[in-house]
Design a protein around this motif. Structure first.
Motif, mmCIF file in Angstrom:
data_model
loop_
_atom_site.group_PDB
_atom_site.id
_atom_site.type_symbol
_atom_site.label_atom_id
_atom_site.label_comp_id
_atom_site.label_asym_id
_atom_site.label_seq_id
_atom_site.Cartn_x
_atom_site.Cartn_y
_atom_site.Cartn_z
ATOM 1 N N ASN A 78 0.777 -1.086 0.085
ATOM 2 C CA ASN A 78 0.108 0.050 -0.115
ATOM 3 C C ASN A 78 1.056 1.302 -0.206
ATOM 4 O O ASN A 78 2.123 1.217 0.154
ATOM 5 C CB ASN A 78 -0.929 -0.042 1.338
ATOM 6 N N GLU A 79 0.288 2.442 -0.162
ATOM 7 C CA GLU A 79 1.069 3.509 -0.127
ATOM 8 C C GLU A 79 1.861 3.713 1.127
ATOM 9 O O GLU A 79 3.128 4.153 0.969
ATOM 10 C CB GLU A 79 0.163 4.640 -0.060
ATOM 11 N N ARG A 80 1.409 3.359 2.201
ATOM 12 C CA ARG A 80 2.373 3.771 3.440
ATOM 13 C C ARG A 80 3.566 2.835 3.532
ATOM 14 O O ARG A 80 4.440 3.327 3.698
ATOM 15 C CB ARG A 80 1.536 3.500 4.729
ATOM 16 N N GLU A 81 3.325 1.509 3.046
ATOM 17 C CA GLU A 81 4.513 0.899 3.060
ATOM 18 C C GLU A 81 5.363 1.118 1.832
ATOM 19 O O GLU A 81 6.764 1.211 2.153
ATOM 20 C CB GLU A 81 3.998 -0.804 2.470
ATOM 21 N N ARG A 82 5.078 1.736 0.726
ATOM 22 C CA ARG A 82 5.847 2.275 -0.343
ATOM 23 C C ARG A 82 6.537 3.296 0.298
ATOM 24 O O ARG A 82 7.830 3.352 0.123
ATOM 25 C CB ARG A 82 4.946 2.779 -1.565
ATOM 26 N N GLU A 83 6.044 4.247 1.070
ATOM 27 C CA GLU A 83 7.015 5.336 1.871
ATOM 28 C C GLU A 83 7.808 4.947 2.657
ATOM 29 O O GLU A 83 9.053 5.382 2.576
ATOM 30 C CB GLU A 83 5.732 6.138 2.455
#
Length: 338
Positions: free
Chosen positions: A309-314
């Motif tokens: 997800n986006e948070r993991e990508r960050e």
């Protein structure tokens, strides 16, 4: 001194008058049938007969035409094992198998006291000279061991752990009133002990086909094959399990649940674990026959998530920016550039 005839095993003087007329007969090479030389000893003839009789016995052999071959072997042995009949056979001379021939002049006055003959089969001729009925019916005159049974037992790993029972069908030949054979099957249950291994061959004595003529039963030979398991691979008594780790578990270390054939156990993965490392769980493999058990090896695999997800990508971007780790540093160590 008159020569003896063989009728009923009693010596008679030859009957007066001309030799009897014999029609053409087909020659049977009894020596060739038994695979022995014409000057073979009695012991060599007996050994050849026993070997071939066991090979082609209709209660044992699965080869096409085994019963007819067995009868031919018994017929040959019935003549060559009797010194007087062998002498009579030898005096017929050498001919090719299947060749038309007639006994030589005077042969009947030396060996035969029957009625005049036309065409006659050589086997019938020697049968009337005393060929034993037991051999004519294709039955050996010695005890024969029963047929060994070969079978493959495909077992699960769970059956190896606890032991199991397999069911086999063994042939049980029975002789009809006319002397021919018919085969029946009989169910046999064989206990397989725990702790067998893939490729092992078990011998279970005296559980094979029944013997004949008072002979002992044969044995059962079981070739063990282990069915593939969805998790474990067996190598001897040891088990191997691919053990996937998330990247952070490998880096930071973790306590994880690992399946075994006895249920789950928890193990500790040390920080900095590498793909291909093995975690050894002593005694968690397959049992050995006598005591103890093999080991279970968890082979570490680093598995990355396919979707994030986006948070993991960050977080991964932040890690990539902050980390100085270069997994390919060894490629270029010591390299020089122009």
């Amino acid at each position: 001194m008159p020569h003896r005839s063989l009728r009923h095993g009693v010596a008679h003087a030859p009957a007066p008058g001309p030799s009897r007329w014999w029609g053409a007969m087909k020659f049977k090479d009894y020596y060739e049938t038994l695979g022995v030389a014409r000057d073979a000893s009695e012991e060599e003839i007996k050994k050849a007969y026993r070997r071939l009789a066991r090979q082609f016995h209709p209660d044992i052999s699965k080869e096409a035409g085994a019963e007819e071959r067995f009868k031919a072997i018994s017929e040959a042995y019935g003549t060559l094992s009797d010194p007087e009949k062998r002498q009579a056979y030898d005096e017929l001379g050498r001919h090719h198998a299947g060749e038309d021939f007639r006994p030589p002049p005077g042969w009947d006055t030396r060996f035969w006291q029957g009625q005049p003959h036309g065409d006659v089969d050589l086997a019938d001729l020697f049968e009337q000279m005393g060929f034993r009925a037991s051999q004519r019916q294709g039955r050996p005159d010695f005890p024969m061991r029963g047929q060994d049974i070969e079978a493959v037992a495909e077992l699960s790993l769970e059956e190896v752990v606890h032991g199991t029972t397999v069911t086999l069908e063994r042939p049980v030949p029975q002789r009809r009133p006319d002397g021919s054979l018919e085969r029946h099957s009989q169910t046999v249950r064989i206990r397989v002990p725990k702790g067998v291994t893939d490729g092992e061959r078990l011998r279970i004595p005296a559980r094979g086909g029944p013997g004949s003529g008072g002979g002992p039963p044969g044995d059962v030979y079981l070739d063990i094959r282990l069915r593939p398991h969805r998790l474990f691979q067996a190598v001897g008594h040891d088990l191997y399990l691919p053990l996937p780790l998330a990247p952070w578990e490998a880096v930071l270390g973790a306590e994880i649940a690992v399946p075994t054939l006895d249920g789950r156990v928890r193990v500790t993965v040390q920080a900095g674990a590498q793909a291909g490392q093995k975690l050894r769980l002593a005694g968690k493999g397959l049992p050995r026959r006598q005591e103890g058990a093999g080991d279970l090896y968890g082979v570490l695999q680093i598995v990355t998530p396919r979707q994030i997800n986006e948070r993991e990508r960050e977080l991964y971007l932040e890690l990539a920016s902050a980390s100085s780790f270069d997994p390919r540093q060894s490629f270029f160590a010591g390299a020089t550039h122009d």
